[in-house]
Design an enzyme around this catalytic site. Sequence first.
Site, PDB file in Angstrom:
ATOM      1  N   CYS A 294      17.400 -41.301  16.699  1.00 18.47           N
ATOM      2  CA  CYS A 294      17.873 -42.606  16.239  1.00 18.47           C
ATOM      3  C   CYS A 294      16.636 -43.478  16.025  1.00 18.47           C
ATOM      4  CB  CYS A 294      18.890 -43.239  17.191  1.00 18.47           C
ATOM      5  SG  CYS A 294      18.275 -43.729  18.793  1.00 18.47           S
TER       6      CYS A 294
ATOM      7  N   CYS B  11      19.299 -43.201  11.596  1.00 19.23           N
ATOM      8  CA  CYS B  11      17.874 -43.336  11.280  1.00 19.23           C
ATOM      9  C   CYS B  11      17.602 -43.302   9.781  1.00 19.23           C
ATOM     10  CB  CYS B  11      17.034 -42.297  12.011  1.00 19.23           C
ATOM     11  SG  CYS B  11      17.443 -40.597  11.653  1.00 19.23           S
TER      12      CYS B  11
ATOM     13  N   CYS C 106      14.782 -39.804   8.763  1.00 18.62           N
ATOM     14  CA  CYS C 106      15.105 -38.573   9.471  1.00 18.62           C
ATOM     15  C   CYS C 106      14.569 -37.366   8.696  1.00 18.62           C
ATOM     16  CB  CYS C 106      16.609 -38.444   9.649  1.00 18.62           C
ATOM     17  SG  CYS C 106      17.278 -39.628  10.819  1.00 18.62           S
TER      18      CYS C 106
END
Length: 137
Positions: A16, A90, A94
């Site tokens: 996250c 995210c 990511c």
Amino acid sequence: MSTPTRHTMPSVLFVCVHNAGRSQMAAGWLRHLAGDAVEVRSAGSAPAEHVNPVAVEAMREVGIDIAGEQPKILDWDTAEASDVIITMGCGDTCPVFPGTRYEDWKLTDPAGQPLPVVREVRDEIRQHVVRLLDDLT
């Protein structure tokens, strides 16, 4: 020519943004429920200085201590070596690697939320982790 390293157990990376709430709670749940059967990792694209104290309290209520955890920066080598990457808000930061299993869990960000809201997030994360663990084992 070397042969690829095989994992003796599945590895899961929770990602996250701040690595201070959702990903830490998910990692805590997976460690608690899986024991030594799964390698558990967590990281953030922009890690906070410390784990959210309300998340720590919510997890403590169910007997899981994440107070000693430290938010970590997302390390591409760790991500690439993970069998499963679970993302939680995210976005474009990511990592994406061919052959890696991905799941995106839509969860409320516990940052700045009161304990009752964080408890709901904690319990929702537990449900996701139980399903994930059933898949992995």
